[in-house]
Design an enzyme around this catalytic site. Structure first.
Site, PDB file in Angstrom:
ATOM      1  N   GLU A   2      13.382  11.052  62.391  1.00  0.00           N
ATOM      2  CA  GLU A   2      14.297  10.283  63.248  1.00  0.00           C
ATOM      3  C   GLU A   2      13.610   9.891  64.557  1.00  0.00           C
ATOM      4  O   GLU A   2      12.973  10.707  65.221  1.00  0.00           O
ATOM      5  CB  GLU A   2      15.614  11.019  63.525  1.00  0.00           C
ATOM      6  CG  GLU A   2      16.659  10.137  64.221  1.00  0.00           C
ATOM      7  CD  GLU A   2      16.869   8.764  63.557  1.00  0.00           C
ATOM      8  OE1 GLU A   2      16.067   7.864  63.785  1.00  0.00           O
ATOM      9  OE2 GLU A   2      17.836   8.629  62.771  1.00  0.00           O
TER      10      GLU A   2
ATOM     11  N   ASP B 252      19.704   5.600  60.177  1.00  0.00           N
ATOM     12  CA  ASP B 252      20.777   4.796  60.768  1.00  0.00           C
ATOM     13  C   ASP B 252      21.045   3.547  59.937  1.00  0.00           C
ATOM     14  O   ASP B 252      21.593   2.580  60.429  1.00  0.00           O
ATOM     15  CB  ASP B 252      20.418   4.420  62.203  1.00  0.00           C
ATOM     16  CG  ASP B 252      19.122   3.613  62.275  1.00  0.00           C
ATOM     17  OD1 ASP B 252      18.546   3.302  61.202  1.00  0.00           O
ATOM     18  OD2 ASP B 252      18.684   3.290  63.385  1.00  0.00           O
TER      19      ASP B 252
HETATM   20  O1  AHR Z   1      12.641   7.369  62.543  1.00  0.00           O
HETATM   21  C1  AHR Z   1      12.502   6.059  62.163  1.00  0.00           C
HETATM   22  C2  AHR Z   1      13.846   5.367  62.098  1.00  0.00           C
HETATM   23  O2  AHR Z   1      14.368   5.232  63.376  1.00  0.00           O
HETATM   24  C3  AHR Z   1      14.928   6.064  61.364  1.00  0.00           C
HETATM   25  O3  AHR Z   1      14.834   6.015  59.965  1.00  0.00           O
HETATM   26  C4  AHR Z   1      16.108   5.306  61.837  1.00  0.00           C
HETATM   27  O4  AHR Z   1      17.282   6.060  61.744  1.00  0.00           O
HETATM   28  C5  AHR Z   1      15.760   4.953  63.276  1.00  0.00           C
HETATM   29  O5  AHR Z   1      15.949   3.586  63.514  1.00  0.00           O
END
Ligand code: AHR
Length: 519
Positions: free
Chosen positions: A240, A316
């Site tokens: 994340e 996300d």
């Molecule tokens: O960590 C990379 C990305 O960042 C994740 O998959 C996403 O949730 C956020 O936009």
């Protein structure tokens, strides 16, 4: 006569658990297990059982005999579960072929073989708005990733950008800083730099809930957060707000470019430790790309995993990633390297193959070249894509042509993306890119996962309009056929408003000979 323990040991070796036996890991339990082992039997023997097991290609337990996935056909919106040829075996792809004949199908559910009920279904709109079609992610076309496993036809999950699967209400998946492991088999040649083609643990909210709220395998060549050696693609950990190729974001030399046609990727994480490993899913062993402490930048130690499962998207719902998934599992507990090595042996023994061994016919899976028939201009010309732009043209190709020109003039026949009784043509040297019309001109484009693309990329084969070879009728403009005109490719009707609809030589220009592939 072979004594019973010996016989069981031989069976286990045949099932690919050589490394586990060598490590002394499975000796006591394995000899009493079924002859056919799946990856999850091996994880269980290592005391790190699967809590999610997803595959559209094969059983992941020796004894599993339930459904692998569900498909839905466009003609009447009915669904069908696709199971196995036999317990512990390979998917019954013929059931998909017959259910979807004359229409198109998408994958609606990828069942969980672990018994925990952690199936994957269409990902719904998250923090990022999702594809243009209305916010929720697309479902994968069920025919876009054809392969063979152990000589049997099977289909993977082709994730075009905008495609995504998720389960936000799971059972038994690691949360917080609890240890877990996972592996997946991807197509190492189908990727991009979008965010994020992932498989693994993510937020149950569908939102970016901050550093450490995810722990998922990422595959692609994004350099947005982290990257490894070479030009990519890389296996990384999506924790994340960061794709990690090593201890922290940025460049980590230990994470190599890996692009095996079938790629095994593993990730595991526990309290202040994690590791990424990878290898060729067709042969050989796993290499360790990172094994060490959690990132020293804020928020990743301890982890705050939430325990949802994602496939093809970021935590996300960022859905601009591209890739292909064949199988994957998540475990409870931190698997040992020896257990993962035994799983890799099982994977290589399963016999993944691209399956496109036939040549020169209009049968899905076959590699072909398409020769123009218009004399005298064009009978040494073949349909090919340009390199400088996305246009599709005809040009003269012969044995002295460059390897690039030959590859540009080679196509893999696929079941039609919008109608499986018709055909689509995938570039041999640009995987995931298809011949499609746009404004009636032919282009080579990556599938965007939408239904318009599928229609524009589907052509129905008919007897050649001139009486020679075959013609290819546009599925969404049935009066128009694939034609060359002034050495450029279009879909054209026999008389019409566009210059390329000219009736002069229309029948010859729309008739093609199917030839042996130039590459
Ligand atoms: O960590 C990379 C990305 O960042 C994740 O998959 C996403 O949730 C956020 O936009």
């Amino acid at each position: 006569m072979i004594n019973p323990p010996r016989r069981a040991q031989r069976a286990l070796l045949a099932a690919g658990a050589t490394a586990a036996l060598a490590a002394g890991l499975l000796t006591s339990t394995a000899t009493s297990q079924a002859a056919t082992q799946g990856p999850c039997d091996i994880y269980a023997a290592g005391n790190t059982p699967c809590v999610a097991a997803h595959s559209t290609t094969r059983a992941l337990y020796g004894a599993y005999n339930g459904p692998l996935y569900q498909i839905k056909r466009a003609s009447d919106n009915t669904t069908k579960d696709i199971g196995l040829l036999n317990a512990g075996g390979v998917a019954d792809a013929a059931a998909q072929d017959s259910f979807c004949a004359g229409t198109s199908c998408v994958i609606t559910v990828i069942y969980d073989q672990s018994g925990k009920g952690n199936k994957l279904t269409q990902a719904l709109r998250g923090y990022w708005p999702g594809p243009a079609e209305g916010g929720n992610d697309n479902l994968a076309n069920a025919f876009e990733a054809p392969i063979t496993v152990g000589g049997h036809k099977a289909y993977g999950v082709y994730v075009a950008p905008g495609t995504g699967y998720r389960n936000n209400n799971t059972n038994g998946i690691a949360t917080g800083d609890q240890p877990e492991g996972m592996y997946a088999i991807f197509d190492g040649t189908n990727y991009n730099g979008g965010c994020c083609f992932d498989y693994g643990n993510a937020e149950t909210t569908g939102n970016d809930d901050g550093n450490g709220t995810m722990e998922a395998l990422y595959f692609g060549n994004s350099k947005g957060w982290g990257w490894g050696s070479g030009n990519g693609p890389w296996v990384m950990a999506d924790l994340e707000n960061g794709l990690f190729s090593g201890v922290n974001r940025g460049f980590n030399a230990g994470d190599p470019t890996v692009n095996h046609r079938f790629l095994t990727a593993t990730l595991k994480g526990g309290p202040n430790q994690w590791a990424i490993r990878g290898g060729n899913a067709q042969s050989g062993s796993l290499s360790t790309f990172y094994n060490g402490i959690r990132p020293t930048v804020g928020g990743y130690n301890p982890m705050k995993k939430q325990g949802a499962i994602i496939l093809g998207i970021g935590g996300d719902n960022s859905n601009t990633g591209r890739g292909t998934f064949y199988e994957g599992v998540m475990t409870s507990g931190y698997p040992s390297d020896a257990t993962e090595n035994a799983v890799q042996a099982n994977i290589t023994a399963a016999g993944y193959s691209s399956g496109s061994t036939s040549t020169g016919s209009l049968t899905p899976g076959s590699r072909i070249s398409l020769r123009a028939t218009t004399a005298p201009c064009c009978t040494s010309h073949y349909l090919r894509h340009n390199d400088a732009d996305t246009k599709v043209v005809i040009s003269s190709i012969n044995s002295s042509s460059s390897a690039t020109d030959k590859a540009d003039a080679t196509w893999i026949v696929r079941a039609g993306l919008a109608n499986t009784s018709c055909l689509s043509f995938e570039s041999a040297n640009k995987p995931g890119q298809f011949l499609r019309h746009y404004n009636y001109q032919l282009n080579l484009n990556a599938d965007d996962g939408g239904s318009a693309f599928a229609q524009d990329a589907t052509f129905c084969s008919t007897t050649g309009n001139s009486g020679t070879g075959n013609s290819f009728q546009s599925v969404n403009f049935p009066t128009k056929y694939l034609r060359h005109y002034n050495y450029t490719a279009y879909i054209a009707s026999n008389g019409g408003t566009n210059t390329w609809d000219s009736t002069t030589s229309w029948a010859q220009d729309t008739s093609w000979l199917t030839a042996s592939p130039w590459s």
